[in-house]
Design an enzyme around this catalytic site. Structure first.
Site, PDB file in Angstrom:
ATOM      1  N   ARG A  48       0.816  -1.225   0.000  1.00 44.84           N
ATOM      2  CA  ARG A  48       0.000   0.000   0.000  1.00 44.84           C
ATOM      3  C   ARG A  48       0.854   1.281   0.000  1.00 44.84           C
ATOM      4  NH1 ARG A  48      -3.176  -3.528  -1.040  1.00 44.84           N
ATOM      5  NH2 ARG A  48      -5.229  -3.851  -0.117  1.00 44.84           N
TER       6      ARG A  48
ATOM      7  N   SER B  11     -10.450   0.151   3.274  1.00 43.67           N
ATOM      8  CA  SER B  11      -9.794  -0.200   4.538  1.00 43.67           C
ATOM      9  C   SER B  11      -9.224   1.065   5.170  1.00 43.67           C
ATOM     10  CB  SER B  11      -8.638  -1.172   4.304  1.00 43.67           C
ATOM     11  OG  SER B  11      -9.128  -2.392   3.833  1.00 43.67           O
TER      12      SER B  11
ATOM     13  N   GLU C  71      -4.231   3.556   6.589  1.00 44.77           N
ATOM     14  CA  GLU C  71      -4.030   3.351   5.150  1.00 44.77           C
ATOM     15  C   GLU C  71      -4.581   4.562   4.394  1.00 44.77           C
ATOM     16  OE1 GLU C  71      -5.174  -0.402   3.183  1.00 44.77           O
ATOM     17  OE2 GLU C  71      -5.962   0.807   1.539  1.00 44.77           O
TER      18      GLU C  71
HETATM   19  N1  EPU Z   1     -12.041 -10.583   9.928  1.00 43.66           N
HETATM   20  C1  EPU Z   1     -12.719 -10.624  11.113  1.00 43.66           C
HETATM   21  N2  EPU Z   1     -13.557  -9.579  11.410  1.00 43.66           N
HETATM   22  C2  EPU Z   1     -13.736  -8.519  10.593  1.00 43.66           C
HETATM   23  C3  EPU Z   1     -13.030  -8.478   9.369  1.00 43.66           C
HETATM   24  C4  EPU Z   1     -12.188  -9.536   9.063  1.00 43.66           C
HETATM   25  O1  EPU Z   1     -12.582 -11.550  11.892  1.00 43.66           O
HETATM   26  O2  EPU Z   1     -14.502  -7.620  10.954  1.00 43.66           O
HETATM   27  C5  EPU Z   1     -11.178 -11.716   9.571  1.00 43.66           C
HETATM   28  C6  EPU Z   1     -11.719 -12.487   8.351  1.00 43.66           C
HETATM   29  O3  EPU Z   1     -12.658 -13.426   8.716  1.00 43.66           O
HETATM   30  C7  EPU Z   1     -10.469 -13.074   7.754  1.00 43.66           C
HETATM   31  C8  EPU Z   1      -9.369 -12.059   8.115  1.00 43.66           C
HETATM   32  O4  EPU Z   1      -9.901 -11.267   9.171  1.00 43.66           O
HETATM   33  O5  EPU Z   1     -10.155 -14.288   8.394  1.00 43.66           O
HETATM   34  C9  EPU Z   1      -8.977 -11.195   6.914  1.00 43.66           C
HETATM   35  O6  EPU Z   1     -10.137 -10.484   6.449  1.00 43.66           O
HETATM   36  P1  EPU Z   1     -10.397 -10.184   4.900  1.00 43.66           P
HETATM   37  O7  EPU Z   1     -10.323 -11.452   4.123  1.00 43.66           O
HETATM   38  O8  EPU Z   1     -11.628  -9.380   4.811  1.00 43.66           O
HETATM   39  O9  EPU Z   1      -9.169  -9.348   4.443  1.00 43.66           O
HETATM   40  P2  EPU Z   1      -8.534  -8.032   5.032  1.00 43.66           P
HETATM   41  O10 EPU Z   1      -7.150  -8.393   5.464  1.00 43.66           O
HETATM   42  O11 EPU Z   1      -9.389  -7.368   6.028  1.00 43.66           O
HETATM   43  C10 EPU Z   1      -7.472  -7.205   2.770  1.00 43.66           C
HETATM   44  C11 EPU Z   1      -7.233  -5.825   2.191  1.00 43.66           C
HETATM   45  C12 EPU Z   1      -8.427  -5.384   1.364  1.00 43.66           C
HETATM   46  C13 EPU Z   1      -8.726  -6.410   0.289  1.00 43.66           C
HETATM   47  C14 EPU Z   1      -8.998  -7.749   0.980  1.00 43.66           C
HETATM   48  C15 EPU Z   1      -9.312  -8.868   0.008  1.00 43.66           C
HETATM   49  C16 EPU Z   1      -5.850  -4.404   3.614  1.00 43.66           C
HETATM   50  C17 EPU Z   1      -5.835  -3.412   4.716  1.00 43.66           C
HETATM   51  N3  EPU Z   1      -7.059  -4.866   3.272  1.00 43.66           N
HETATM   52  O12 EPU Z   1      -8.514  -7.095   3.736  1.00 43.66           O
HETATM   53  O13 EPU Z   1      -8.053  -4.156   0.742  1.00 43.66           O
HETATM   54  O14 EPU Z   1      -9.844  -6.024  -0.496  1.00 43.66           O
HETATM   55  O15 EPU Z   1      -7.835  -8.128   1.754  1.00 43.66           O
HETATM   56  O16 EPU Z   1      -8.180  -9.383  -0.558  1.00 43.66           O
HETATM   57  O17 EPU Z   1      -4.800  -4.734   3.061  1.00 43.66           O
HETATM   58  C18 EPU Z   1      -8.108  -1.775   0.983  1.00 43.66           C
HETATM   59  O18 EPU Z   1      -6.894  -1.818   1.120  1.00 43.66           O
HETATM   60  O19 EPU Z   1      -8.747  -0.678   0.982  1.00 43.66           O
HETATM   61  C19 EPU Z   1      -8.856  -3.032   0.870  1.00 43.66           C
HETATM   62  C20 EPU Z   1     -10.173  -3.054   0.883  1.00 43.66           C
END
Ligand code: EPU
Length: 299
Positions: A175, A224, A294
């Site tokens: 990022r 995010s 971010e």
């Molecule tokens: N989770 C929870 N509670 C929540 C949210 C997530 O327990 O409220 C858990 C999920 O169940 C999962 C883990 O946390 O086991 C990861 O969650 P998720 O798959 O939603 O991915 P993320 O790490 O939150 C990242 C990127 C997103 C991208 C998604 C999909 C960052 C900060 N976020 O989210 O990017 O769309 O993966 O690949 O890197 C962005 O950067 O703006 C963004 C939306």
């Protein structure tokens, strides 16, 4: 506040009918939040973008470049100086290359790649914003980033020269890039180098990336809020700290995904900031982890 003489000089360069005063930035951000820009100019082409940045630099007017407004929180009091919204969106396809100006909506290049059976941009499906913003923030999903398919980036540098930076000189990271850490490097155009691929495979990859985003809220947000800490998820941590659904005014930590703050209707930037600080302090207290923003906060 700029003095009237400076504003007059700027409007002589950019055209008085093109330079607007006190334009609400709420309608230019996906959060739907933000006070007015003191001066606002839409750059329809790269040439206009160069002209606006050079004029602001010469007249010593603080300037801020706005893309799709999807990764930003603008303060309630608005922004002093000149806000330049990038609308340049010329797109050339020279398969397997796609060349896009900074203001091109990301969705447009994702679609163009699909239509020409070019693979590499599938991770950008469903991400709002412009090419310039996405490249500066090295947008992506599931361990894939837009930078992986970049060949080079044409910029206006600090000294006013137009230079072409090869991918390896753009300091891409999670990022981030040299464009995010050094906003005096203004992105004009990006050359993507993609790979010819079977359309069925492109479709399947795209579907998987869309599925990875299916737990994200549809309400107004800035994506995010925090970067993920190494080997963890900011959303998981905020959720585990018990903050899902927490409301301040009309801002809420999304009940669906805790790394999103949503604007329920007329949330203020100050409400969002209160929730940001709350999430940071609770996660620090409970898990000893420091959450880093971010999104960009502009004041
Ligand atoms: N989770 C929870 N509670 C929540 C949210 C997530 O327990 O409220 C858990 C999920 O169940 C999962 C883990 O946390 O086991 C990861 O969650 P998720 O798959 O939603 O991915 P993320 O790490 O939150 C990242 C990127 C997103 C991208 C998604 C999909 C960052 C900060 N976020 O989210 O990017 O769309 O993966 O690949 O890197 C962005 O950067 O703006 C963004 C939306």
């Amino acid at each position: 506040m700029l003095n009237p003489k400076t504003i007059h000089q700027l409007s002589k360069i950019l055209g008085s009918n093109r330079l607007n005063k006190n334009v609400s930035l709420a309608s230019h951000t996906t959060f739907g939040i933000g006070g007015p820009a003191e001066l606002f100019y839409e750059a329809q082409t790269s040439e206009e973008l160069i002209k606006a940045v050079k004029a602001a630099r010469e007249l010593k007017i603080p300037y801020f470049i706005l893309g799709g407004g999807s990764n930003i929180l603008v303060a309630d009091q608005g922004l002093a100086g000149l806000t330049i919204k990038i609308k340049s969106q010329r797109l050339k396809i020279k398969s397997p290359k796609i060349i896009a100006e900074a203001g091109t909506p990301l969705a447009k290049i994702v679609k163009a790649a699909q239509e020409h059976s070019l693979s590499g941009l599938e991770c950008c499906i469903g991400i709002p914003g412009t090419v310039g913003g996405a490249v500066a923030g090295n947008a992506g999903a599931k361990n894939q980033w837009i930078s992986q398919c970049i060949k080079s980036v044409t910029i206006l540098d600090k000294s006013g020269e137009i230079i072409n930076l090869k991918k390896d000189n753009c300091q891409f990271g999670y990022r981030t890039s040299c464009f995010k850490s050094n906003p005096s490097k203004v992105i004009l155009e990006v050359i993507f180098e993609l790979e010819k691929e079977n359309p069925k495979i492109i479709k399947e990859k795209t579907k998987q990336f869309l599925e990875a985003r299916s737990n994200q809220p549809k309400e107004k947000s800035a994506g995010s809020i925090f970067k993920n800490p190494a080997n963890d998820s900011a959303g998981r941590l905020i959720d585990a700290a018990g903050l899902k659904g927490k409301r301040v005014g009309e801002a809420q930590i999304s009940p669906q995904h805790a790394n999103f703050i949503i604007n329920l209707d007329k949330a203020k930037a100050s409400d969002i900031l209160t929730l940001i600080k709350l999430a940071q302090s609770r996660v620090k207290e409970k898990f000893g982890v420091e959450l880093k923003l971010e999104i960009q906060y502009r004041v």
